[in-house]
Design a protein around this motif. Structure first.
Motif, mmCIF file in Angstrom:
data_model
loop_
_atom_site.group_PDB
_atom_site.id
_atom_site.type_symbol
_atom_site.label_atom_id
_atom_site.label_comp_id
_atom_site.label_asym_id
_atom_site.label_seq_id
_atom_site.Cartn_x
_atom_site.Cartn_y
_atom_site.Cartn_z
ATOM 1 N N LEU A 201 -44.185 -11.937 -19.444
ATOM 2 C CA LEU A 201 -43.421 -12.951 -20.169
ATOM 3 C C LEU A 201 -43.805 -13.001 -21.646
ATOM 4 C CD1 LEU A 201 -41.242 -15.096 -19.768
ATOM 5 C CD2 LEU A 201 -43.056 -16.764 -19.277
ATOM 6 N N GLU A 202 -45.036 -12.586 -21.953
ATOM 7 C CA GLU A 202 -45.486 -12.581 -23.347
ATOM 8 C C GLU A 202 -44.714 -11.585 -24.208
ATOM 9 O OE1 GLU A 202 -47.928 -9.546 -21.088
ATOM 10 O OE2 GLU A 202 -47.235 -11.601 -20.745
ATOM 11 N N ASN A 203 -43.945 -10.683 -23.570
ATOM 12 C CA ASN A 203 -43.163 -9.707 -24.332
ATOM 13 C C ASN A 203 -41.853 -10.290 -24.872
ATOM 14 O OD1 ASN A 203 -44.968 -7.503 -23.972
ATOM 15 N ND2 ASN A 203 -44.213 -7.213 -21.883
ATOM 16 N N ILE A 204 -41.504 -11.497 -24.449
ATOM 17 C CA ILE A 204 -40.322 -12.164 -24.988
ATOM 18 C C ILE A 204 -40.716 -12.868 -26.284
ATOM 19 C CG2 ILE A 204 -38.547 -13.902 -24.597
ATOM 20 C CD1 ILE A 204 -38.250 -11.628 -22.689
ATOM 21 N N PRO A 205 -40.089 -12.552 -27.411
ATOM 22 C CA PRO A 205 -40.466 -13.185 -28.676
ATOM 23 C C PRO A 205 -40.149 -14.681 -28.661
ATOM 24 C CG PRO A 205 -38.452 -11.924 -28.960
ATOM 25 C CD PRO A 205 -38.953 -11.608 -27.586
ATOM 26 N N GLU A 206 -40.980 -15.471 -29.317
ATOM 27 C CA GLU A 206 -40.755 -16.910 -29.380
ATOM 28 C C GLU A 206 -39.553 -17.255 -30.242
ATOM 29 O OE1 GLU A 206 -44.300 -18.856 -30.623
ATOM 30 O OE2 GLU A 206 -45.455 -18.227 -28.871
ATOM 31 N N ARG A 207 -39.209 -16.388 -31.175
ATOM 32 C CA ARG A 207 -38.053 -16.624 -32.046
ATOM 33 C C ARG A 207 -37.493 -15.267 -32.490
ATOM 34 N NH1 ARG A 207 -42.598 -18.029 -34.602
ATOM 35 N NH2 ARG A 207 -42.304 -20.180 -33.978
ATOM 36 N N GLY A 208 -36.291 -15.291 -32.990
ATOM 37 C CA GLY A 208 -35.665 -14.071 -33.481
ATOM 38 C C GLY A 208 -34.845 -13.369 -32.408
ATOM 39 N N PRO A 209 -33.933 -12.484 -32.833
ATOM 40 C CA PRO A 209 -33.032 -11.819 -31.890
ATOM 41 C C PRO A 209 -33.693 -10.674 -31.139
ATOM 42 C CG PRO A 209 -32.623 -11.028 -34.110
ATOM 43 C CD PRO A 209 -33.664 -12.109 -34.235
ATOM 44 N N ALA A 210 -33.203 -10.438 -29.946
ATOM 45 C CA ALA A 210 -33.633 -9.300 -29.128
ATOM 46 C C ALA A 210 -32.630 -9.118 -28.002
ATOM 47 C CB ALA A 210 -35.036 -9.509 -28.563
ATOM 48 N N ILE A 211 -32.541 -7.889 -27.507
ATOM 49 C CA ILE A 211 -31.697 -7.584 -26.353
ATOM 50 C C ILE A 211 -32.570 -7.496 -25.117
ATOM 51 C CG2 ILE A 211 -30.188 -5.867 -25.285
ATOM 52 C CD1 ILE A 211 -29.297 -5.040 -28.083
ATOM 53 N N LEU A 212 -32.216 -8.264 -24.086
ATOM 54 C CA LEU A 212 -32.873 -8.156 -22.780
ATOM 55 C C LEU A 212 -31.993 -7.262 -21.912
ATOM 56 C CD1 LEU A 212 -33.957 -11.872 -22.122
ATOM 57 C CD2 LEU A 212 -35.126 -10.083 -23.430
ATOM 58 N N ALA A 213 -32.429 -6.025 -21.697
ATOM 59 C CA ALA A 213 -31.648 -5.046 -20.930
ATOM 60 C C ALA A 213 -32.209 -4.962 -19.523
ATOM 61 C CB ALA A 213 -31.696 -3.679 -21.612
ATOM 62 N N GLY A 214 -31.407 -5.346 -18.541
ATOM 63 C CA GLY A 214 -31.912 -5.409 -17.176
ATOM 64 C C GLY A 214 -31.176 -4.511 -16.208
ATOM 65 N N ASN A 215 -31.843 -4.198 -15.108
ATOM 66 C CA ASN A 215 -31.143 -3.583 -13.982
ATOM 67 C C ASN A 215 -30.298 -4.666 -13.325
ATOM 68 O OD1 ASN A 215 -33.388 -5.039 -13.065
ATOM 69 N ND2 ASN A 215 -33.724 -3.719 -11.305
ATOM 70 N N HIS A 216 -29.250 -4.248 -12.639
ATOM 71 C CA HIS A 216 -28.311 -5.238 -12.081
ATOM 72 C C HIS A 216 -28.157 -5.000 -10.592
ATOM 73 C CE1 HIS A 216 -25.605 -8.438 -12.133
ATOM 74 N NE2 HIS A 216 -24.526 -7.880 -12.669
ATOM 75 N N LEU A 217 -28.889 -5.785 -9.816
ATOM 76 C CA LEU A 217 -28.904 -5.619 -8.367
ATOM 77 C C LEU A 217 -28.023 -6.617 -7.638
ATOM 78 C CD1 LEU A 217 -32.760 -5.112 -7.920
ATOM 79 C CD2 LEU A 217 -30.999 -3.365 -7.604
ATOM 80 N N SER A 218 -27.822 -7.786 -8.260
ATOM 81 C CA SER A 218 -27.218 -8.877 -7.517
ATOM 82 C C SER A 218 -26.577 -9.889 -8.453
ATOM 83 C CB SER A 218 -28.303 -9.561 -6.668
ATOM 84 O OG SER A 218 -27.882 -10.800 -6.157
ATOM 85 N N PHE A 219 -25.636 -10.649 -7.929
ATOM 86 C CA PHE A 219 -25.054 -11.756 -8.684
ATOM 87 C C PHE A 219 -26.130 -12.770 -9.074
ATOM 88 C CE2 PHE A 219 -23.037 -15.966 -8.814
ATOM 89 C CZ PHE A 219 -22.078 -15.749 -9.788
ATOM 90 N N SER A 220 -27.147 -12.908 -8.242
ATOM 91 C CA SER A 220 -28.202 -13.891 -8.496
ATOM 92 C C SER A 220 -29.099 -13.514 -9.678
ATOM 93 C CB SER A 220 -29.060 -14.089 -7.235
ATOM 94 O OG SER A 220 -29.695 -12.882 -6.853
ATOM 95 N N ASP A 221 -28.980 -12.293 -10.205
ATOM 96 C CA ASP A 221 -29.754 -11.919 -11.401
ATOM 97 C C ASP A 221 -29.484 -12.897 -12.538
ATOM 98 O OD1 ASP A 221 -30.678 -9.692 -10.037
ATOM 99 O OD2 ASP A 221 -29.157 -8.356 -10.869
#
Length: 294
Positions: free
Chosen positions: A25-45
């Motif tokens: 979770l520490e890899n998510i910046p506290e501020r500023g833009p970023a793209i979170l690119a995820g695998n897509h397994l389910s609607f619940s993602d």
């Protein structure tokens, strides 16, 4: 505002029944833009990732979710809007360019943009080839890409299952990927494919999924066609056991064909960076990708 109300309502429910764990979770910046690119397994993602990220995550969602008629359609639009979803047309061509522009605007406002490079949910829990739209957005916006692997959500709610099963899920967040070395090369298809493959490699490493070097939507279309052919053969047999057996044979052959597709992993980050320094960037990917958002 509605985003935070929905999150506050769902958080205790999701934590109670599915007990999501998170790493990185520490890899998510506290501020500023970023793209979170995820695998897509389910609607619940769509539920579990925003649950663990303190900041608001805006997703690009297919426009079908926002166009259904009647009261049910209104409820669906309300839900997806409150969940931070933005409608995009994924039909290709000019529509894909418009989707890309939408994502870039979100990033220019300093927000977190969630995107699934595979373009659709996995039909069988494996990781499929990524589309290059995520790479275009990253280069045009000059933002890092953070790989996010969903763990166990396919078993919770595979495609076609309405009610989710109760079992623990996880989210593994990787280190941000910096593509500044490709600045000014947003129109180079080889570069875009190189970047996309690097993102998919990181997702494969984080998730532990088997990688399939084909587009998920194409595989889905083939499975649907095979199923319709088998159903038609069975329906036209009027109960003839021979025709029914033929239908089962088509289904089985289709499933076996899907297990034999190429599972070559995308190139590693190190190999990708080394190749990227070579003149011409030859051999980094095919030239058939369209300018589709991921």
């Amino acid at each position: 505002m509605l985003y935070w109300v929905v999150k506050a309502f769902l958080t205790p429910i999701l934590r109670l029944f599915w007990r999501p764990w998170v790493e990185g979770l520490e890899n998510i910046p506290e501020r500023g833009p970023a793209i979170l690119a995820g695998n897509h397994l389910s609607f619940s993602d769509h539920f579990f990732l925003p649950l663990v990220v303190p900041r608001r995550v805006t997703f690009l969602a297919k426009s079908d979710y926002f166009t259904a008629p009647g009261f049910k359609g209104w409820l669906k639009r309300l839900f997806f809007t409150s969940a931070g979803q933005l409608p995009i047309d994924r039909s290709g061509g000019a529509a894909s360019d418009m989707a890309l522009r939408t994502g870039v605007r979100v990033l220019q406002r300093g927000k977190l943009l969630g995107i699934y490079p595979e373009g659709t949910r996995s039909p069988d829990g494996r990781l499929y080839r990524g589309k290059i739209g995520v790479a275009r957005m990253a280069l045009e916006s000059k933002v890092p890409v953070i790989p996010v692997a969903m763990i166990g959500t396919f078993e919770v709610q595979p495609q076609g299952k309405l009610m989710p099963r109760i079992r623990r899920v996880g989210i593994r967040i990787g280190r941000p990927l910096d593509f500044s070395r490709y600045e000014g090369m947003v129109d180079d298809r080889f570069v875009l494919r190189s970047m996309t493959d690097e993102i998919m490699y990181e997702l494969m490493a984080l998730s532990g999924q088997e990688y399939v070097d084909r587009y998920a939507q194409r595989v889905k279309s083939e499975l649907t066609a095979a199923h319709e052919a088998a159903t038609g053969a069975a329906g036209g047999s009027d109960g003839d056991p021979g025709h029914k057996a033929a239908g089962h044979t088509v289904d089985r052959a289709s499933a076996e064909a899907q297990t034999k597709v190429s599972t070559k992993a995308p190139r590693s980050s190190r190999a990708r960076r080394r190749a990227g320094r070579n003149a011409g960037l030859s051999g980094l990917g095919d030239q058939t990708d369209t300018r589709q958002a991921g």
